[in-house]
Design an enzyme around this catalytic site. Structure first.
Site, PDB file in Angstrom:
ATOM      1  N   TYR A 105       0.850  -1.189   0.000  1.00 38.69           N
ATOM      2  CA  TYR A 105       0.000   0.000   0.000  1.00 38.69           C
ATOM      3  C   TYR A 105       0.890   1.245   0.000  1.00 38.69           C
ATOM      4  CZ  TYR A 105      -4.138   2.780   0.565  1.00 38.69           C
ATOM      5  OH  TYR A 105      -5.118   3.713   0.363  1.00 38.69           O
ATOM      6  N   ARG A 158      -7.856  11.291  -8.229  1.00 39.82           N
ATOM      7  CA  ARG A 158      -7.039  11.982  -7.212  1.00 39.82           C
ATOM      8  C   ARG A 158      -6.279  10.917  -6.416  1.00 39.82           C
ATOM      9  NH1 ARG A 158      -7.902  13.291  -1.410  1.00 39.82           N
ATOM     10  NH2 ARG A 158      -6.915  11.276  -1.666  1.00 39.82           N
ATOM     11  N   LYS A 176      -5.533  -1.564  -1.274  1.00 41.53           N
ATOM     12  CA  LYS A 176      -6.355  -1.316  -0.090  1.00 41.53           C
ATOM     13  C   LYS A 176      -7.096  -2.583   0.337  1.00 41.53           C
ATOM     14  CE  LYS A 176      -8.259   2.624   1.861  1.00 41.53           C
ATOM     15  NZ  LYS A 176      -8.400   4.049   1.780  1.00 41.53           N
ATOM     16  N   GLU A 247     -13.044   5.638  -3.054  1.00 37.25           N
ATOM     17  CA  GLU A 247     -11.627   5.858  -2.775  1.00 37.25           C
ATOM     18  C   GLU A 247     -11.000   6.810  -3.793  1.00 37.25           C
ATOM     19  OE1 GLU A 247      -9.961   4.641  -0.290  1.00 37.25           O
ATOM     20  OE2 GLU A 247      -8.026   5.386  -0.917  1.00 37.25           O
ATOM     21  N   ASP A 248     -10.326   7.835  -3.288  1.00 42.62           N
ATOM     22  CA  ASP A 248      -9.528   8.726  -4.133  1.00 42.62           C
ATOM     23  C   ASP A 248     -10.301   9.357  -5.293  1.00 42.62           C
ATOM     24  OD1 ASP A 248      -7.428   8.498  -2.452  1.00 42.62           O
ATOM     25  OD2 ASP A 248      -6.151   7.312  -3.766  1.00 42.62           O
ATOM     26  N   ASP A 270     -13.667   6.603   2.431  1.00 45.06           N
ATOM     27  CA  ASP A 270     -12.573   6.526   3.405  1.00 45.06           C
ATOM     28  C   ASP A 270     -11.788   7.827   3.497  1.00 45.06           C
ATOM     29  OD1 ASP A 270     -11.068   4.994   5.318  1.00 45.06           O
ATOM     30  OD2 ASP A 270      -9.427   5.188   3.886  1.00 45.06           O
ATOM     31  N   ASP A 271     -11.648   8.538   2.374  1.00 39.67           N
ATOM     32  CA  ASP A 271     -10.874   9.791   2.419  1.00 39.67           C
ATOM     33  C   ASP A 271     -11.555  10.804   3.337  1.00 39.67           C
ATOM     34  OD1 ASP A 271      -9.022   8.935   0.344  1.00 39.67           O
ATOM     35  OD2 ASP A 271     -10.762   9.088  -0.958  1.00 39.67           O
ATOM     36  N   ASN A 420       0.317  15.971   3.915  1.00 43.47           N
ATOM     37  CA  ASN A 420       1.219  15.103   3.158  1.00 43.47           C
ATOM     38  C   ASN A 420       1.605  15.794   1.859  1.00 43.47           C
ATOM     39  OD1 ASN A 420       1.148  12.786   4.830  1.00 43.47           O
ATOM     40  ND2 ASN A 420      -0.895  12.314   4.072  1.00 43.47           N
TER      41      ASN A 420
HETATM   42  P1  NAI Z   1      -7.781  21.232   0.434  1.00 40.45           P
HETATM   43  O1  NAI Z   1      -7.059  21.880  -0.696  1.00 40.45           O
HETATM   44  O2  NAI Z   1      -9.226  20.875   0.289  1.00 40.45           O
HETATM   45  O3  NAI Z   1      -7.658  22.198   1.722  1.00 40.45           O
HETATM   46  C1  NAI Z   1      -6.537  22.945   2.078  1.00 40.45           C
HETATM   47  C2  NAI Z   1      -6.968  23.998   3.091  1.00 40.45           C
HETATM   48  O4  NAI Z   1      -5.810  24.666   3.575  1.00 40.45           O
HETATM   49  C3  NAI Z   1      -7.890  25.075   2.509  1.00 40.45           C
HETATM   50  O5  NAI Z   1      -8.879  25.414   3.447  1.00 40.45           O
HETATM   51  C4  NAI Z   1      -6.930  26.255   2.309  1.00 40.45           C
HETATM   52  O6  NAI Z   1      -7.597  27.518   2.385  1.00 40.45           O
HETATM   53  C5  NAI Z   1      -6.018  26.055   3.496  1.00 40.45           C
HETATM   54  N1  NAI Z   1      -4.760  26.768   3.297  1.00 40.45           N
HETATM   55  C6  NAI Z   1      -3.988  26.792   2.192  1.00 40.45           C
HETATM   56  N2  NAI Z   1      -2.956  27.646   2.374  1.00 40.45           N
HETATM   57  C7  NAI Z   1      -3.093  28.156   3.612  1.00 40.45           C
HETATM   58  C8  NAI Z   1      -2.350  29.083   4.374  1.00 40.45           C
HETATM   59  N3  NAI Z   1      -1.258  29.665   3.884  1.00 40.45           N
HETATM   60  N4  NAI Z   1      -2.778  29.373   5.618  1.00 40.45           N
HETATM   61  C9  NAI Z   1      -3.871  28.804   6.115  1.00 40.45           C
HETATM   62  N5  NAI Z   1      -4.610  27.898   5.456  1.00 40.45           N
HETATM   63  C10 NAI Z   1      -4.228  27.591   4.211  1.00 40.45           C
HETATM   64  O7  NAI Z   1      -6.937  19.953   0.817  1.00 40.45           O
HETATM   65  P2  NAI Z   1      -7.383  18.686   1.681  1.00 40.45           P
HETATM   66  O8  NAI Z   1      -7.901  17.605   0.810  1.00 40.45           O
HETATM   67  O9  NAI Z   1      -8.237  19.147   2.807  1.00 40.45           O
HETATM   68  O10 NAI Z   1      -5.969  18.171   2.224  1.00 40.45           O
HETATM   69  C11 NAI Z   1      -5.140  19.007   3.015  1.00 40.45           C
HETATM   70  C12 NAI Z   1      -3.882  18.254   3.391  1.00 40.45           C
HETATM   71  O11 NAI Z   1      -4.219  17.210   4.274  1.00 40.45           O
HETATM   72  C13 NAI Z   1      -3.123  17.580   2.244  1.00 40.45           C
HETATM   73  O12 NAI Z   1      -1.747  17.809   2.419  1.00 40.45           O
HETATM   74  C14 NAI Z   1      -3.427  16.122   2.404  1.00 40.45           C
HETATM   75  O13 NAI Z   1      -2.348  15.330   1.952  1.00 40.45           O
HETATM   76  C15 NAI Z   1      -3.571  16.033   3.887  1.00 40.45           C
HETATM   77  N6  NAI Z   1      -4.365  14.884   4.315  1.00 40.45           N
HETATM   78  C16 NAI Z   1      -3.812  14.078   5.266  1.00 40.45           C
HETATM   79  C17 NAI Z   1      -4.493  12.989   5.731  1.00 40.45           C
HETATM   80  C18 NAI Z   1      -3.915  12.138   6.812  1.00 40.45           C
HETATM   81  O14 NAI Z   1      -4.531  11.264   7.303  1.00 40.45           O
HETATM   82  N7  NAI Z   1      -2.733  12.381   7.230  1.00 40.45           N
HETATM   83  C19 NAI Z   1      -5.787  12.617   5.161  1.00 40.45           C
HETATM   84  C20 NAI Z   1      -6.318  13.565   4.205  1.00 40.45           C
HETATM   85  C21 NAI Z   1      -5.601  14.659   3.803  1.00 40.45           C
END
Ligand code: NAI
Length: 564
Positions: A105, A158, A176, A247-248, A270-271, A420
């Site tokens: 994975y 995605r 998965k 998924e994705d 799941d996301d 990430n």
């Molecule tokens: P998204 O693009 O939908 O959201 C990003 C958010 O961050 C938006 O609200 C944006 O306005 C905000 N943002 C961007 N630049 C900013 C700044 N300079 N200051 C303050 N806020 C800012 O993205 P999504 O899908 O919500 O994912 C966000 C991150 O979370 C990604 O890096 C993703 O890889 C990670 N992620 C991690 C998971 C985990 O389990 N570790 C699971 C799902 C996502």
């Protein structure tokens, strides 16, 4: 197919024999077929004479695995083993779960999706492609096994952090579902990976002469949603009891699809839901370590995208579940996006964000040093934040002054940089530990090595959905649930949190080790099953009976005796 009393659902009732049996990965024992079995099934001479045990096969398979010199080659080797002998594949994975999980994975599966057309060997799963949209029920009937407990479906748009992979996205459902089996114990022959091939907008894939998917730009708009609808109707018709996991999918599709179908069949994304549940589980574990209650926490969510709002929704549900009113809970959330703190004076908020807007009057006097907005540093200066979660994609946003200020006011700050990949992580785990004099409770999105601090080795929990989705699969199969509800996701998170090793051992990780994950999955499945019954979405059975069913459902890789 029926073999020596073991019923394997395959749509046919024949007894496999000879080379057919050796070619059936779910039944094949290879060199471990006994002499009696070799006689019974016509296998003599097809196999070398020495009969091996499963342990001997595992040792030999691992030796071959070690000869591969990069992760993609290791992945290809493991996938080939899976297509040859599923029991051996899963035993190897189980014996070395920490080493093998990243290869079947994330992160290696990302490479496998990019290279899908180049490393394709044998069929696994279904390609439901747009040009065949009028015959989806027929396509589903071509599935290799009649029954399925879990489908994982993607449209490849995605994929992890690597975007649109078209039909190559099938690598994700395959990987998965391997974890559904390895951890949740869903029987391998009852898993079904599917890709909805609606084309790709990735020029590298479109221009690759070896690309195996439908060479066409992505179908969008109503035509896309109509296609998804046809697919869902076909699943309801052909596999009405099966759990359908999305998924994705790209964000503009993921939420509308979930909202439309979540009350219509056994389904979850799941996301969205798994991510929220695992992050919530880690927060609950951390809160327990601090000796405080979730109700008392002041939560700063940095990033208000689909992940940030999803995690906030999960935390809010847990807080109201613990007795706070909606209003009380909301007053303890401080959500920030790229334009600063969400407050009622802002006119640019989406409905799911507006829920978290603080009254403008509450923040009217606050400094606005971030381009005229209330930024993270402004906020942390004003409130006593106890939990800081980053889902913003802004690498390094949790700077030293911000973290030190938070830690000045709180004994055990809970700080989760969850973005990430590592380059986008809001902070490095090592920095967080040092800036807080070893007091921070840290979980991350990307993997971080344990941090050495004053003679202590502090492991960093990685918030990986693998702690939730296989357990959810086990839960719905064992309990006979007909829906996946938010309270069921919450029950999963609470059980994960209660199993945080850090509660017993302050220097342990906030999340369980992979070596303990099957046990935790069974506990989660039980709690989720209890919740499903409470909500009337699963048949009523006693707790003892539910426990027995969870235990019996969680398949473990071992050979059946086919001699009798
Ligand atoms: P998204 O693009 O939908 O959201 C990003 C958010 O961050 C938006 O609200 C944006 O306005 C905000 N943002 C961007 N630049 C900013 C700044 N300079 N200051 C303050 N806020 C800012 O993205 P999504 O899908 O919500 O994912 C966000 C991150 O979370 C990604 O890096 C993703 O890889 C990670 N992620 C991690 C998971 C985990 O389990 N570790 C699971 C799902 C996502």
């Amino acid at each position: 197919m029926v073999i020596a009393g073991a019923v394997i659902a395959s749509g046919s009732s024949d007894l496999r024999h000879g080379i057919d049996l050796l070619d059936t990965a779910v039944l094949n024992k290879g060199t471990a077929f006994t002499d009696e079995e070799r006689t019974r099934f016509g296998l003599h001479a097809l196999l070398p004479p020495h009969v091996e045990t499963l342990d001997e096969q595992v040792a030999r398979a691992y030796e071959a695995f070690q000869k591969k010199d990069n992760d993609l080659e290791r992945h290809i080797y493991l996938r080939a083993l899976q297509d040859t002998n599923e029991v051996l594949f899963y035993r190897l994975l189980l014996d070395r779960i920490e080493e093998m999980t990243p290869l079947v994975y994330t992160p290696t599966v990302a490479l496998a999706c990019e290279q899908f057309s180049h490393i394709y060997r044998r069929p696994r799963g279904l390609f439901v492609s747009y040009p065949l949209r009028d015959s989806i029920p027929h396509l589903l009937r071509n599935r290799p096994n009649k029954d399925a407990d879990v489908i994982v479906v993607t449209d490849g748009e995605r994929i992890l952090g690597i975007g649109d992979q078209g039909a190559g996205g099938l690598g994700i459902p395959i990987g998965k579902l391997s974890l559904y089996t390895l951890i949740g114990g869903i029987r391998p022959e009852r898993t079904l990976p599917i890709v909805l091939d609606v084309g790709t907008n990735n020029p590298e894939r479109l221009n690759d002469p070896e690309y195996l998917g439908w060479r066409h730009e992505r179908i969008t708009g109503q035509a896309y949603f109509d296609f998804v609808h046809q697919f869902v109707q076909a699943v309801k018709q052909e596999l009405p009891q099966t759990c359908l996991q999305w998924e994705d999918f790209a964000t503009p599709h993921a939420r509308p699809i979930l909202t439309r179908y979540r009350d219509e069949l056994l389904t979850f994304n799941d996301d969205i839901q798994g991510t929220a549940s695992v992050a919530l589980g880690a927060v609950l574990g951390a809160v327990k370590v601090t000796g405080k209650n979730l109700k008392e926490q002041q939560i700063v969510m940095f990033g208000a995208g689909s992940a940030g709002i999803g995690v906030a929704d999960g935390l809010r549900a847990a807080m109201t579940g613990d007795g706070l009113s909606e209003q009380e809970a909301l007053s303890q959330f401080w959500v920030i996006d790229r334009d600063g703190l969400l407050h009622s004076g802002r006119k640019d908020l989406r409905p799911e964000q507006a829920v978290y807007a603080q009254p403008e009057s509450r923040v009217a006097e606050w400094p606005r040093t971030s381009n005229g907005h209330i930024g993270l540093a402004d906020m942390i200066g004003q409130i006593k934040a106890t939990v800081l979660i980053g889902l913003s994609t802004v690498g390094g946003a949790f700077s030293e002054p911000i973290v030190r200020e938070m830690a000045r006011k709180v004994e055990r700050p809970i700080i989760f940089p969850l973005s990430n990949p590592t380059s986008k992580s809001e902070a490095k785990a090592e920095d967080l530990i040092h800036w807080t004099d070893g007091r921070a409770l840290v979980a991350s999105g990307s993997p971080f090595a344990p941090v050495n601090y004053q003679g202590r080795k502090i492991p960093i929990a990685q918030c990986n959905n693998v702690f939730i989705f296989p357990a959810m699969g086990l839960a719905v199969v064992a309990s006979g649930a007909r829906r996946v509800t938010e309270p069921m996701m919450l029950a999963a998170a609470r059980t994960l949190g209660a199993n945080s090793p850090a509660i017993k051992d302050p220097s342990a990780s906030l999340l369980p080790r992979l070596t303990d994950i099957r046990r935790v999955a069974a506990e989660i499945a039980f709690a989720v099953g209890v919740q499903a019954q409470k909500e009337g979405v699963a048949p009523k059975i006693s707790e003892d009976e539910l426990r027995r069913r969870v235990h019996e459902t969680q398949w473990a890789p071992a050979y059946l005796n086919f001699s009798k």
